[in-house]
Design a protein around this motif. Sequence first.
Motif, PDB file in Angstrom:
ATOM      1  N   TRP A 102      -2.797 -19.570 -34.602  1.00  0.00           N
ATOM      2  CA  TRP A 102      -1.675 -18.654 -34.778  1.00  0.00           C
ATOM      3  C   TRP A 102      -0.857 -19.114 -35.961  1.00  0.00           C
ATOM      4  O   TRP A 102      -0.868 -20.287 -36.335  1.00  0.00           O
ATOM      5  CB  TRP A 102      -0.799 -18.537 -33.528  1.00  0.00           C
ATOM      6  N   GLY A 103      -0.160 -18.170 -36.571  1.00  0.00           N
ATOM      7  CA  GLY A 103       0.663 -18.507 -37.719  1.00  0.00           C
ATOM      8  C   GLY A 103       1.871 -17.609 -37.796  1.00  0.00           C
ATOM      9  O   GLY A 103       1.865 -16.475 -37.293  1.00  0.00           O
ATOM     10  N   ILE A 104       2.912 -18.113 -38.429  1.00  0.00           N
ATOM     11  CA  ILE A 104       4.135 -17.349 -38.664  1.00  0.00           C
ATOM     12  C   ILE A 104       4.524 -17.530 -40.118  1.00  0.00           C
ATOM     13  O   ILE A 104       4.587 -18.651 -40.622  1.00  0.00           O
ATOM     14  CB  ILE A 104       5.299 -17.828 -37.764  1.00  0.00           C
ATOM     15  N   VAL A 105       4.777 -16.418 -40.793  1.00  0.00           N
ATOM     16  CA  VAL A 105       5.292 -16.446 -42.150  1.00  0.00           C
ATOM     17  C   VAL A 105       6.628 -15.718 -42.127  1.00  0.00           C
ATOM     18  O   VAL A 105       6.695 -14.552 -41.711  1.00  0.00           O
ATOM     19  CB  VAL A 105       4.321 -15.788 -43.147  1.00  0.00           C
ATOM     20  N   SER A 106       7.691 -16.420 -42.526  1.00  0.00           N
ATOM     21  CA  SER A 106       9.036 -15.861 -42.342  1.00  0.00           C
ATOM     22  C   SER A 106       9.959 -16.274 -43.466  1.00  0.00           C
ATOM     23  O   SER A 106       9.616 -17.131 -44.297  1.00  0.00           O
ATOM     24  CB  SER A 106       9.621 -16.342 -41.006  1.00  0.00           C
ATOM     25  N   ASN A 107      11.149 -15.683 -43.465  1.00  0.00           N
ATOM     26  CA  ASN A 107      12.191 -16.176 -44.359  1.00  0.00           C
ATOM     27  C   ASN A 107      12.882 -17.376 -43.721  1.00  0.00           C
ATOM     28  O   ASN A 107      12.512 -17.800 -42.622  1.00  0.00           O
ATOM     29  CB  ASN A 107      13.176 -15.058 -44.721  1.00  0.00           C
ATOM     30  N   ARG A 108      13.886 -17.906 -44.401  1.00  0.00           N
ATOM     31  CA  ARG A 108      14.507 -19.132 -43.904  1.00  0.00           C
ATOM     32  C   ARG A 108      15.316 -18.906 -42.632  1.00  0.00           C
ATOM     33  O   ARG A 108      15.611 -19.853 -41.909  1.00  0.00           O
ATOM     34  CB  ARG A 108      15.388 -19.738 -45.003  1.00  0.00           C
ATOM     35  N   GLN A 109      15.668 -17.661 -42.349  1.00  0.00           N
ATOM     36  CA  GLN A 109      16.357 -17.351 -41.095  1.00  0.00           C
ATOM     37  C   GLN A 109      15.389 -17.142 -39.940  1.00  0.00           C
ATOM     38  O   GLN A 109      15.816 -16.842 -38.825  1.00  0.00           O
ATOM     39  CB  GLN A 109      17.242 -16.104 -41.256  1.00  0.00           C
ATOM     40  N   PHE A 134       1.110 -14.042 -36.469  1.00  0.00           N
ATOM     41  CA  PHE A 134      -0.279 -13.618 -36.457  1.00  0.00           C
ATOM     42  C   PHE A 134      -1.029 -14.380 -35.380  1.00  0.00           C
ATOM     43  O   PHE A 134      -0.929 -15.602 -35.281  1.00  0.00           O
ATOM     44  CB  PHE A 134      -0.922 -13.880 -37.823  1.00  0.00           C
ATOM     45  N   ASN A 135      -1.773 -13.636 -34.571  1.00  0.00           N
ATOM     46  CA  ASN A 135      -2.615 -14.223 -33.532  1.00  0.00           C
ATOM     47  C   ASN A 135      -3.976 -13.548 -33.559  1.00  0.00           C
ATOM     48  O   ASN A 135      -4.113 -12.402 -33.970  1.00  0.00           O
ATOM     49  CB  ASN A 135      -1.998 -14.009 -32.141  1.00  0.00           C
ATOM     50  N   ALA A 136      -4.974 -14.283 -33.120  1.00  0.00           N
ATOM     51  CA  ALA A 136      -6.318 -13.728 -33.047  1.00  0.00           C
ATOM     52  C   ALA A 136      -7.058 -14.408 -31.898  1.00  0.00           C
ATOM     53  O   ALA A 136      -6.781 -15.559 -31.572  1.00  0.00           O
ATOM     54  CB  ALA A 136      -7.074 -13.931 -34.357  1.00  0.00           C
ATOM     55  N   PRO A 137      -7.998 -13.697 -31.272  1.00  0.00           N
ATOM     56  CA  PRO A 137      -8.771 -14.323 -30.190  1.00  0.00           C
ATOM     57  C   PRO A 137      -9.705 -15.416 -30.685  1.00  0.00           C
ATOM     58  O   PRO A 137     -10.123 -16.275 -29.908  1.00  0.00           O
ATOM     59  CB  PRO A 137      -9.546 -13.142 -29.603  1.00  0.00           C
ATOM     60  N   SER A 138     -10.031 -15.390 -31.983  1.00  0.00           N
ATOM     61  CA  SER A 138     -10.858 -16.446 -32.577  1.00  0.00           C
ATOM     62  C   SER A 138     -10.117 -17.014 -33.778  1.00  0.00           C
ATOM     63  O   SER A 138      -9.391 -16.281 -34.465  1.00  0.00           O
ATOM     64  CB  SER A 138     -12.214 -15.901 -33.033  1.00  0.00           C
ATOM     65  N   PRO A 139     -10.280 -18.309 -34.060  1.00  0.00           N
ATOM     66  CA  PRO A 139      -9.570 -18.893 -35.200  1.00  0.00           C
ATOM     67  C   PRO A 139      -9.891 -18.168 -36.502  1.00  0.00           C
ATOM     68  O   PRO A 139     -11.010 -17.678 -36.716  1.00  0.00           O
ATOM     69  CB  PRO A 139     -10.083 -20.332 -35.219  1.00  0.00           C
ATOM     70  N   PHE A 140      -8.911 -18.121 -37.369  1.00  0.00           N
ATOM     71  CA  PHE A 140      -9.039 -17.444 -38.651  1.00  0.00           C
ATOM     72  C   PHE A 140      -8.515 -18.371 -39.740  1.00  0.00           C
ATOM     73  O   PHE A 140      -7.989 -19.450 -39.466  1.00  0.00           O
ATOM     74  CB  PHE A 140      -8.277 -16.116 -38.638  1.00  0.00           C
ATOM     75  N   SER A 141      -8.660 -17.963 -40.986  1.00  0.00           N
ATOM     76  CA  SER A 141      -8.106 -18.717 -42.106  1.00  0.00           C
ATOM     77  C   SER A 141      -6.813 -18.063 -42.547  1.00  0.00           C
ATOM     78  O   SER A 141      -6.741 -16.843 -42.728  1.00  0.00           O
ATOM     79  CB  SER A 141      -9.091 -18.761 -43.282  1.00  0.00           C
ATOM     80  N   LEU A 142      -5.792 -18.903 -42.726  1.00  0.00           N
ATOM     81  CA  LEU A 142      -4.471 -18.438 -43.124  1.00  0.00           C
ATOM     82  C   LEU A 142      -4.150 -18.942 -44.518  1.00  0.00           C
ATOM     83  O   LEU A 142      -4.377 -20.117 -44.831  1.00  0.00           O
ATOM     84  CB  LEU A 142      -3.419 -18.967 -42.138  1.00  0.00           C
ATOM     85  N   GLN A 143      -3.602 -18.067 -45.330  1.00  0.00           N
ATOM     86  CA  GLN A 143      -3.189 -18.451 -46.676  1.00  0.00           C
ATOM     87  C   GLN A 143      -1.911 -17.694 -47.022  1.00  0.00           C
ATOM     88  O   GLN A 143      -1.840 -16.476 -46.839  1.00  0.00           O
ATOM     89  CB  GLN A 143      -4.281 -18.124 -47.683  1.00  0.00           C
ATOM     90  N   ALA A 144      -0.902 -18.411 -47.480  1.00  0.00           N
ATOM     91  CA  ALA A 144       0.338 -17.792 -47.958  1.00  0.00           C
ATOM     92  C   ALA A 144       0.614 -18.319 -49.349  1.00  0.00           C
ATOM     93  O   ALA A 144       0.614 -19.538 -49.569  1.00  0.00           O
ATOM     94  CB  ALA A 144       1.496 -18.117 -47.019  1.00  0.00           C
ATOM     95  N   SER A 145       0.842 -17.417 -50.287  1.00  0.00           N
ATOM     96  CA  SER A 145       0.921 -17.828 -51.691  1.00  0.00           C
ATOM     97  C   SER A 145       1.813 -16.874 -52.457  1.00  0.00           C
ATOM     98  O   SER A 145       2.035 -15.726 -52.045  1.00  0.00           O
ATOM     99  CB  SER A 145      -0.483 -17.826 -52.308  1.00  0.00           C
ATOM    100  N   TYR A 146       2.309 -17.332 -53.579  1.00  0.00           N
ATOM    101  CA  TYR A 146       3.047 -16.466 -54.492  1.00  0.00           C
ATOM    102  C   TYR A 146       2.134 -15.829 -55.533  1.00  0.00           C
ATOM    103  O   TYR A 146       2.612 -15.246 -56.506  1.00  0.00           O
ATOM    104  CB  TYR A 146       4.146 -17.263 -55.195  1.00  0.00           C
ATOM    105  N   TYR A 147       0.825 -15.961 -55.318  1.00  0.00           N
ATOM    106  CA  TYR A 147      -0.148 -15.433 -56.263  1.00  0.00           C
ATOM    107  C   TYR A 147      -1.219 -14.636 -55.523  1.00  0.00           C
ATOM    108  O   TYR A 147      -1.672 -15.034 -54.448  1.00  0.00           O
ATOM    109  CB  TYR A 147      -0.821 -16.562 -57.054  1.00  0.00           C
ATOM    110  N   THR A 148      -1.639 -13.542 -56.134  1.00  0.00           N
ATOM    111  CA  THR A 148      -2.806 -12.832 -55.631  1.00  0.00           C
ATOM    112  C   THR A 148      -4.060 -13.509 -56.173  1.00  0.00           C
ATOM    113  O   THR A 148      -4.002 -14.281 -57.147  1.00  0.00           O
ATOM    114  CB  THR A 148      -2.801 -11.364 -56.093  1.00  0.00           C
ATOM    115  N   PRO A 149      -5.218 -13.216 -55.573  1.00  0.00           N
ATOM    116  CA  PRO A 149      -6.454 -13.741 -56.170  1.00  0.00           C
ATOM    117  C   PRO A 149      -6.614 -13.320 -57.627  1.00  0.00           C
ATOM    118  O   PRO A 149      -7.124 -14.085 -58.454  1.00  0.00           O
ATOM    119  CB  PRO A 149      -7.544 -13.140 -55.285  1.00  0.00           C
ATOM    120  N   GLU A 150      -6.163 -12.119 -57.944  1.00  0.00           N
ATOM    121  CA  GLU A 150      -6.272 -11.643 -59.317  1.00  0.00           C
ATOM    122  C   GLU A 150      -5.368 -12.445 -60.259  1.00  0.00           C
ATOM    123  O   GLU A 150      -5.746 -12.724 -61.406  1.00  0.00           O
ATOM    124  CB  GLU A 150      -5.921 -10.150 -59.380  1.00  0.00           C
TER     125      GLU A 150
END
Length: 1016
Positions: free
Chosen positions: A925-932, A938-954
């Motif tokens: 599970w993961g949480i992406v939030s502001n400072r407040q 995010f939750n899933a029945p099976s583990p997933f890959s999480l990525q948070a970035s200021y850049y797109t792949p492009e």
Amino acid sequence: MITIEKYWENQNLLHVNREPARAYYIPYEDYASAALRKRLQSPFYRTLNGSWKFRYHASLKHVVDNFYAEDSDVTGWDDLLVPSCWQTNGYDQMHYTNTNYPIPCDPPFVPDDNPAGLYVRDFKVPENWREKENYIVFEGVNSCFYLWINGAFVGYSQGSRNASEFNITPYLRTGDNRIALMVLKWCDGTYMEDQDMWRYSGIFRDVYLLARDRAHVRDVFIRQEITDDFRLGRLLCEVEMTGSREVAIEIRAAEGCMLQAASAVIDGRGTIALEIEEPVLWNAEQPYLYSVSVKAGEEVLAFRTGFRQIRIVDGVFLINGRAVKLKGVNRHESHPELGAVIPLSHMIKDLNLMKRHNINTIRTAHYPNDPRFLELCDEYGFYVIDEADLEAHGMSSAEKWAEGAINRLSDNPDWEAAFVERAERMVERDKNFPCVIIWSLGNEAGYGVNHIAMGRWTRTRDNSRPVHYEGAAARYKGSTNVDYLDMESHMYETVPFIEEYAKDDSKTKPLFLCEYCHSMGNSPGDLQDYWKVIYQYPKLMGGCVWEWCDHGVKAETEDGRTYFAYGGDFGDMPNDGNFCIDGLVSPDRVPHTGLLELKQVIAPVRIEAEELASGKMRLTNLYDFLDLSHLALYWKVEKDGIVQQQGHVLHLEAKPHGGQQMLVLPYWLPQEQGRYFLTLSFRQKLETRWSEPGYEIAFQQFELPVGKTQTDLQVQAQPQRSSCHDHKLCAISAGQLLVMEGFDFRHTFDLDGGTLIGLSRHGVNMLVAPAKWNIWRAPIDNDQPMKARWIVEGYDRAAMKVYRCKWKQQPDGAVTISVDYSLGGYIRYPLMHGTTTWRFDNNGRVSLRTELKVREDLPFLPRFGLQLTMPAGTDEVEYFGYGPHESYVDKRLSARMSKYGMSVDDMFENYIRPQENGSRYGTEWGIVSNRQGMGLRFNAPSPFSLQASYYTPEDLAAAKHDHELRPRKETIVNLDYKMSGIGSNSCGPELHEDYRLQEQEFSFELDITPIFKEDE
């Protein structure tokens, strides 16, 4: 134009007046000063390092006669520090090339416009040197040089990374003297120095004077004989004199006490033998050094020796009778600002880092290193594969990689002397360093009669160390006579290949992977596969990862920002781009995550669960010579990332080399449901020169059998939203938009686009762009062999086509939306077809399930997942999964399961050439939030890959350097069903099928919930 003999284009003339090669040493006046190894404290040593007058000419044609005259006016010349490289000081051309020669391939000839650097320095000689024999030593000059003293020609030398010594007694006078050098960028030796590196020129290692007795010790070779039971060690000190004199030999223990002494009058050559009963043996784990002093006349030479025996028996590589695995790296001499000039502090920094990451072996790729580096390897404890300064890769490029092209020099008898001399100068200089356990005849220079001659000479001179050369591998034609090679060496072989070799009884030599797991960019991802097999088979002696450091050059943008440059950034042609950015550490020695992975994979201790429920553990010692008494075991039990129990075991007693110990850890199985992980950490008890007390050597982690299922986890990890409001979802269709409002949330779905475009709670917007399916990642360096195929199929431009989108409100108020779609790019057929079912419940939770079928003829996918764009200020990440650093399906042994909190910046792993980075494999599970704390969970029945970035792949793919990246204000969140692995295919084998996303059919489920963390 200067008038001189044209020595630089004659492969049979390698020097003029240069002294024969000898062992490295500095003469001192007594044992006490010799033991300190401080060269400036010797009255017989004078450094010529420092400021020299310098003039650079782009062509030898512009050099005028008599610049070297003692009355020549050089006051208007530049000042240049020695040692240094021209190119890092603004002279000549910065140039990186790998296999291609930077000049026309016309051996032994080089361009007539041959850049030249002129060096002049005035220096003083003391009165008490008048009766001495005076020598000058150049530890390294690239590529050849002419030497004058007081206007008189002294000599010529080439061979960039080998010492050159001249007797300058006839040319010196007491008081003021002048030295002048002309250094040429290219010579016939350039054809033998085509290593994968920046091409630096100049006096790049130390220069110094030595004052010697008229009759003095010229050379010392300390040979060893150790009985098979290791109870008696003999030192045979072979001494070569320049005249007749009494020579006294003493050997002292590491603690300083004198153990034995002997003396003899030696005229020419002689041997003095010493014996030590029950000698303490040297190895990389316990680098015990004896001191051997050689006194003759006013001089004392000090050597350190380690008693060790190196043998190959029945195809197994042995040190001191034990099978040893070489856990190594290839190390170029590279400094981000000084180029090929490596200060002592920089060497120490490298060795400290290597020790801290369980590395025990260094291959000096691809030339002998500074001799002070070998002194440090003796002290720290490293096995060194010492490599001759020889590579002729460009011969292949010149003939478009035609069969046999690489053998043009190695098979040409005209080059035999040049080849053999490269081995001779290496062996003679380094023969007394105990850390050197293998001689290497160079790298990627083909294999022919000249290598055989090198091997023959090396074996004759020193039969105590085995000889290595990868170029004789079967892939090169004509490799028939390999009698002088003691191991079979290969590069970048697959795991199945090395296992097949190990099982083949007809293969009688051990296999050494002199290069494997190419560490370019986000890499390597296949380390654990190699070492699982290497540990299994005695015939596999280990290998050296390519390579230790990125060879980036520190540079500055026009607006003053610093970055690391690579090939082509200086207009250099030909160049090999960022292929020099292929190390485990950055140019300024910041470890990449690949180094963390290597540390864990080759860790010298292993622990396995015998019975987790009762705390029974089996501890295996993978050290070769150390027991585990220097380590303590710390353990902790975490529930969902929170420590519940902890303790330690201070007494570990497993013997070296596979010794086992049973432990019972006093934890108890919890009764309360949750995810429980047991983490075991092995830490140093005491301080060492490379680690502090408590430094972690290795860890292991197990999930405790509390009976928690993955489904239970999904329920437990969900935010428990209140339903007391009794408010059902209100769904309103307005054209193409479907707006769903609840008690405290408002979500928007684009029915034409088939995707979610708005998520909010309490009026806080948490999505600023439509959600999109994504299969593209910014290509990592290891993706380059696949990149063209991916782009041809349109992976980089895949867009969604919606065939059908229907919605319905269920009796319980929830809204379901079904979308039939495909993903594809222009020109090609669609890549995949799928159906996604979205469900919006009364509490604001969004659930989705997508089912896909992939076109059968496609290459494997880089990734598949959902990409969200969250608003500016969304900069905090919390998750339960592998961490704290990036992790991938084949690059996660160094990460551990726990609960982590970090910023989006912390999620980013910076690579000099931007590429895919920062994903967290196995996220539950993961949480992406502001400072407040306002954000999405995010939750899933099976583990997933999480990525948070200021850049797109492009964004990442479009940038050639990290300084070109411009962070977005928004946060890009990738929630991946799977991400293909990392591998090492930039120069290694293809990514293993187990790590590819190549399923023809799959489904992905995910829950997205807007939350205010502090109120949940």
